[in-house]
Motif scaffolding. Structure first.
Motif, PDB file in Angstrom:
ATOM      1  N   SER A 155       4.461   0.428   0.284  1.00 11.47           N
ATOM      2  CA  SER A 155       5.758   0.989  -0.081  1.00 11.47           C
ATOM      3  C   SER A 155       6.387   1.774   1.060  1.00 11.47           C
ATOM      4  N   GLN A 156       5.590   2.127   2.062  1.00  9.68           N
ATOM      5  CA  GLN A 156       6.149   2.812   3.218  1.00  9.68           C
ATOM      6  C   GLN A 156       6.868   1.851   4.157  1.00  9.68           C
ATOM      7  N   THR A 157       6.698   0.541   3.889  1.00  4.78           N
ATOM      8  CA  THR A 157       7.436  -0.485   4.635  1.00  4.78           C
ATOM      9  C   THR A 157       8.576  -1.025   3.796  1.00  4.78           C
ATOM     10  N   ASP A 158       8.263  -1.521   2.595  1.00  6.17           N
ATOM     11  CA  ASP A 158       9.272  -1.905   1.605  1.00  6.17           C
ATOM     12  C   ASP A 158       8.618  -1.910   0.227  1.00  6.17           C
ATOM     13  N   LYS A 159       9.374  -2.296  -0.782  1.00  6.45           N
ATOM     14  CA  LYS A 159       8.912  -2.173  -2.175  1.00  6.45           C
ATOM     15  C   LYS A 159       8.461  -3.499  -2.772  1.00  6.45           C
ATOM     16  N   SER A 160       8.271  -4.526  -1.940  1.00  2.82           N
ATOM     17  CA  SER A 160       8.001  -5.864  -2.476  1.00  2.82           C
ATOM     18  C   SER A 160       6.561  -6.056  -2.962  1.00  2.82           C
ATOM     19  N   PRO A 162       4.243  -3.565  -4.750  1.00  2.51           N
ATOM     20  CA  PRO A 162       3.907  -2.243  -5.301  1.00  2.51           C
ATOM     21  C   PRO A 162       2.433  -2.063  -5.626  1.00  2.51           C
ATOM     22  N   TYR A 163       1.671  -3.146  -5.661  1.00  2.00           N
ATOM     23  CA  TYR A 163       0.238  -3.084  -5.977  1.00  2.00           C
ATOM     24  C   TYR A 163      -0.605  -2.734  -4.751  1.00  2.00           C
ATOM     25  N   LEU A 164       0.027  -2.609  -3.581  1.00  2.00           N
ATOM     26  CA  LEU A 164      -0.704  -2.252  -2.355  1.00  2.00           C
ATOM     27  C   LEU A 164      -0.573  -0.767  -2.099  1.00  2.00           C
ATOM     28  N   LYS A 165      -1.474   0.012  -2.677  1.00  4.92           N
ATOM     29  CA  LYS A 165      -1.530   1.456  -2.485  1.00  4.92           C
ATOM     30  C   LYS A 165      -2.642   1.803  -1.499  1.00  4.92           C
ATOM     31  N   SER A 166      -2.556   2.968  -0.915  1.00  6.74           N
ATOM     32  CA  SER A 166      -3.585   3.420   0.023  1.00  6.74           C
ATOM     33  C   SER A 166      -4.810   3.905  -0.739  1.00  6.74           C
ATOM     34  N   VAL A 167      -5.989   3.393  -0.365  1.00  9.59           N
ATOM     35  CA  VAL A 167      -7.243   3.856  -0.961  1.00  9.59           C
ATOM     36  C   VAL A 167      -8.238   4.179   0.147  1.00  9.59           C
TER      37      VAL A 167
END
Length: 303
Positions: A155-160, A162-167
């Motif tokens: 999401s820090q690049t774009d919103k396409s 949304p399931y890629l969060k930082s873990v």
């Protein structure tokens, strides 16, 4: 008469010993390696039992993850491969790359090929039809070999995505490919920049004026680098210097340019190394996938 009979028996015995001596090496090879010699026939027979999509899935997964990894990690990668194939087909895109049977056999040898082929076949069967979806549709699932300590938030690049969060990926710090340090002559550093960006004029001496990191994301991956007159992406700089990832730092040290790189790959989605460590500790493939991809469903999906 008795003398002739004895002579004939001795000749027969001698000839028999000669034949045994000559054939013994071949007999030993056959006994010891018989399963190896028969492996190609066995592998062809097993391959004929599979439908085209299962074969494709096996060969795709084989190209994506070390086959020595834990089975639950391989099953997670199998579901990722199936999902990416489904996504590509639904969106008229190129399918993920795969290896061929011949390449696998050449790389591993016939016996190891058969072992890994059967392992991947069981991964495909045990996850049969399972695909990762988000809002009811298969999604594109990026992955990488090892993170820089945590995965990236897309999401820090774009919103396409949304399931890629930082873990967090604490185990990744133990990986042999986690850290790379290299030193480059200033002239070589400048020449690589000029080759990658020929329209830009780079100064002779000042490293910071040649290239300086200007923005990072929350996982410390470089998002932009300032070069004379413009900004380039971290990926562009990474490609220009053939770095392992876009998580890097640039510093002049003792007259040379020191580049420190963390991680291996683009940093989004599943870290394969962390996934394998999770599998070693008892996590299932579904738990692994749900850890790296937020808000997903794992379900049977048919196009």
């Amino acid at each position: 008469m008795s003398y002739n009979t004895n002579m004939i028996e001795k000749i027969k015995t001698t000839l028999s010993l000669i034949v045994i001596i000559i054939c013994l090496p071949y007999l030993v090879t056959f006994v010891v390696q018989g399963d190896f010699l028969n492996a190609p026939d066995q592998e062809e027979e097993s391959g004929q039992e599979l439908d085209e999509n299962t074969e494709l899935l096996i060969l795709t997964t084989a190209s994506e993850m070390p086959l020595q990894y834990e089975k639950e990690a391989l099953k997670a990668q199998t579901v990722i491969a199936r999902t990416n194939i489904a996504y590509a087909r639904e969106n008229d895109q190129a399918e993920p790359e795969k290896v061929s049977r011949e390449d696998m056999r050449e790389h591993f040898g016939a016996k190891e090929f058969q072992k890994y082929y059967e392992l991947l076949k069981s991964c495909a069967e045990e996850t049969a039809g399972e695909t990762v979806t988000y809002d009811g549709k298969p999604v594109k699932l990026p992955y990488h070999y090892v993170s820089a300590g945590q995965t990236r938030d897309f999401s820090q690049t774009d919103k396409s995505m949304p399931y890629l969060k930082s873990v967090s990926c604490a185990s990744d710090l133990r990986c042999e490919k986690f850290l790379k340090i290299e030193f480059i002559d200033k002239k070589q550093f400048r020449n690589k920049l000029r080759a990658a960006f020929p329209e830009t004029e780079f100064p002779e001496e000042d490293i910071n004026k040649m290239a300086a990191v200007s923005k990072r994301d929350s996982a410390s991956y470089v998002m932009s680098v300032q070069i004379p007159g413009k900004k380039i992406s971290g990926e562009e700089f990474k490609n220009a210097f053939s770095l392992n990832s876009a998580c890097f730092s640039i510093k002049e040290t003792d007259g040379k340019v020191r580049i420190i790189t963390k991680g291996y790959g683009q940093g989004y989605g599943m870290s394969q190394y962390e996934a394998n460590e999770m599998a070693k500790e008892g996590s299932s493939y579904k738990q692994i996938l749900e850890y790296f991809y937020s808000g997903i469903q794992i379900e049977n999906y048919h196009t």
